[in-house]
Write an enzyme that holds these catalytic residues in place. Sequence first.
Site, short mmCIF file in Angstrom:
data_model
loop_
_atom_site.label_atom_id
_atom_site.label_comp_id
_atom_site.label_asym_id
_atom_site.label_seq_id
_atom_site.Cartn_x
_atom_site.Cartn_y
_atom_site.Cartn_z
N GLU A 156 0.68 -1.15 0.01
CA GLU A 156 -0.04 0.21 0.17
C GLU A 156 0.79 1.29 0.15
O GLU A 156 0.20 2.30 0.01
CB GLU A 156 -1.04 0.03 1.21
CG GLU A 156 -2.02 -1.16 1.15
CD GLU A 156 -3.28 -1.01 2.06
OE1 GLU A 156 -4.18 -1.48 1.80
OE2 GLU A 156 -2.99 -0.28 3.16
N GLU A 211 -6.48 -7.58 -1.40
CA GLU A 211 -6.88 -7.31 -0.14
C GLU A 211 -8.35 -6.87 0.04
O GLU A 211 -8.72 -5.99 -0.78
CB GLU A 211 -6.09 -6.35 0.73
CG GLU A 211 -4.81 -6.90 1.18
CD GLU A 211 -4.25 -5.78 2.15
OE1 GLU A 211 -3.05 -5.75 2.25
OE2 GLU A 211 -5.12 -4.86 2.83
#
Length: 859
Positions: free
Chosen positions: A432, A519
């Site tokens: 991320e 995710e």
Amino acid sequence: MSDARGTGPLRQALHDGWTLRAVSGPQVPPEIDGVTVPATVPGCVHTDLLAAGLIPDPYLDDNETALAWIGHTDWSYETTFDRPGGTHQRLDLVCAGLDTVATVTVNGVEVGRTENMHRGYRFDVTSLLQPTDNTLAVRFDSAYRYAHAHRDRLGDRPNAYPEPFQFIRKMACNFGWDWGPTLVTAGIWQEIGLHGWSVARLATVRPLVTLDGVDGRVAVQVEVDRLADLPLTVRAQVAGVTAETTVAAGQRSATLTLDVPRPALWWPRGHGDQPRHDLDVTLHGPDGDLLDAWHRRIGFRSVRLDTTPDAHGAPFTLHVNGVPIFVRGVNWIPDDVFPTRVTRERLTHRFDQAVDANINLLRVWGGGRYESDDFYDLADERGLLVQQDFLFACAAYPEEEPYAGEVAAEAAEQVTRLASYPSLVLWTGNNENIWGWHDWGWQEQLAGRTWGRGYYLDLLPRIVAELDPTRPYWPGSPWSGSEQIHPNDPAYGTTHIWDVWNTDDYVKYRDHLPRFVAEFGYQGPPAYATLRRALTDEPLAPDSPGMAHHQKAIDGDAKLRRGLDAHLPAPRDFDDWHYFTQLNQARAIQLGVEHFRSHRGLCMGTIVWQLNDCWPVTSWSAVDGDGRRKPLWYALRRAYADRLLTVQPRDDGQSGTGGRSGTDGRSGDGFRTDAGGLVLVAVNDGGQPWRASVTVTRLTVTGDPRAKTTLALDVPAYGTVNLALPAELTRPDEARRELLIADAGDPAGRALWFFAEDREIDYPPAEYDATVEPADSGQLVRVTARTILRDLTLFPDRLDPSAQVDDALITLLPGESTTFTVRSTPPLDPTALTTRPTLRCVNDQQPHVPGPVPGTRAG
């Protein structure tokens, strides 16, 4: 040379006789200040203090907070040892893992300093050792002090949490996460010992395994350390094939190529077997003496990542042995805050849980660790694919020294160590961070300072290309494949979906059509027995002190309540809240997985956040911190089954919003809130065609049929078929009282679709008959429905913490039965087993009309 004759390499562990003491710290309690305690090596400060009875268990209640001083304290480990026998020319002190900022001394002489938990170290101590009573000391400086000093020197950088984890090469989640405690460890966390050698040793062995058509090739890359400029011989053997080469005087590397005709291929689970072959490499001196040896089991397979642009954007499809694999994955976090408690036995149990849930890939998340050799060996054995993140997560990381050098050394060591494992199929640069740079306001805060881009797009891909060109590298998770495309664009590469949990109802998963979901997750509390072990709250409540402390997500309880309000009746007490929040977690993820799998071909993978927990906590896990399976685990097992039957909305032939579907092997469940059409989707991730007759029925919640049809299924191997459902099935007369059932028989079971939310459905009060009879190592609980029983679930851990049940979330129609197998050490009370709160269904919220008293029948 003569010194080494008759003396092979020595490896002597130094794990005994260690002591631990606090050196300095601002808040060391008086009962610990100046006290020396026994230390376990490998281990860490927290576990040693806990074993000595000097601190409470940091996982219980809010003890974590009272132990924050440990991470701000300097610590010293010390032991004594005798010099080993033999005539080795060189004795090295080998430290496989030191956590983290360490100064190592032998007999009072400093031999080295370390500042990276994720790499090993080797120090020449030959001249320092005396025959007996050598003193080895390792001092660990406070990780906080080190990180703060570098932060102050280089300038702060943004991250997801108010902790300095990006300024130290240490397991980031030690500093707390939205599922983990803040327990900043220190200690000798991996093996430490002496390595004695002469003439030369194998510094690294890196086998690169490829396929050339049907034949296998192993290019064994060898590097040696030398004490003498003499010619050396390296031999390698695998699958009956041998190779030998000479490392000439002055040279330090060699490559041996072994061509293996038609080896049996290693396959991911569900696609074939996992044969492995012993690879042995030996190093010999000019007189033939054995100087060193290396062994590993390898598997022959190819892996390729297809990201070729197409009409929909760009895919993200893993191919193993030329076959595209739909990834049915889960994210993996460290299984314990204290890594030495994660034994091979514990990993074996966790891997069995993954396999039993039909999972085929584990993504090792970038805020933890490079996983152990045991982890990878078990993955190889079970055919579980592994995606390994490099260790960068949710932060802007500095690229100045000492970090650049440490990252390069760490990456090279770990790529070399893991290159031989066939289960490893993908390296990922970070978690991320590229997304954060784009969307989380980092650019203004950084004001031009480094943030990690050079690692993800330059350094790490160069290291992987040089040391492990057999595997793909992907710069980040998420990542679109190009800096010109937003990193979380669902049409390109990998995507993370967090709007559902953070801001929206979980039916919004159907608004997403990603190529690959790396995710997505939804929270639920741990098992009741886990809560009762960890918390002393009386009474337990969603907001009682211990429950609140073990909820680390921002506004986590409010988000759980938002989900309940959208779907389920208002909880009357904690027992309702616990069951409903676990149920909502399971439903949310089942909806997402089934939606994404129904678009197989466009979407080629889902990696649910997350499989496991590292302590008892309300989180996104399917298996809680005590290793107990939550209802989500059972939902995953169904949603990830090889054969999936699911009802899906297709408003425009592609996607829809609203609604929920499910399968449970016996029955699934769903609801629909929009006016679009419904299709029946059959997904076949098995190697054989799936041919079946499916009966689809619209009926009332009391079991009365309203419309019915029969459809023929013919689904090719690794394929999907969509069948439109006629209007008379998909348009209820009374949405609050009707549902849709599609039944293909075992093993796919049934798919159910409800036309309204549970809080709106006119359920009859739950009525059932139940019997309990003894069975091997437990009891059989048979429930026969007299009314519909929605998402029937048994929670035997409420009666015995060791008890387990084989199934959950089963919807029964009137007249149907199911049998739960309960495993427990003592027999459980039959009445308690078959009544609330141990036996639950959604419509037991209605006033219960008791049937015959549940009893025990002789078995």
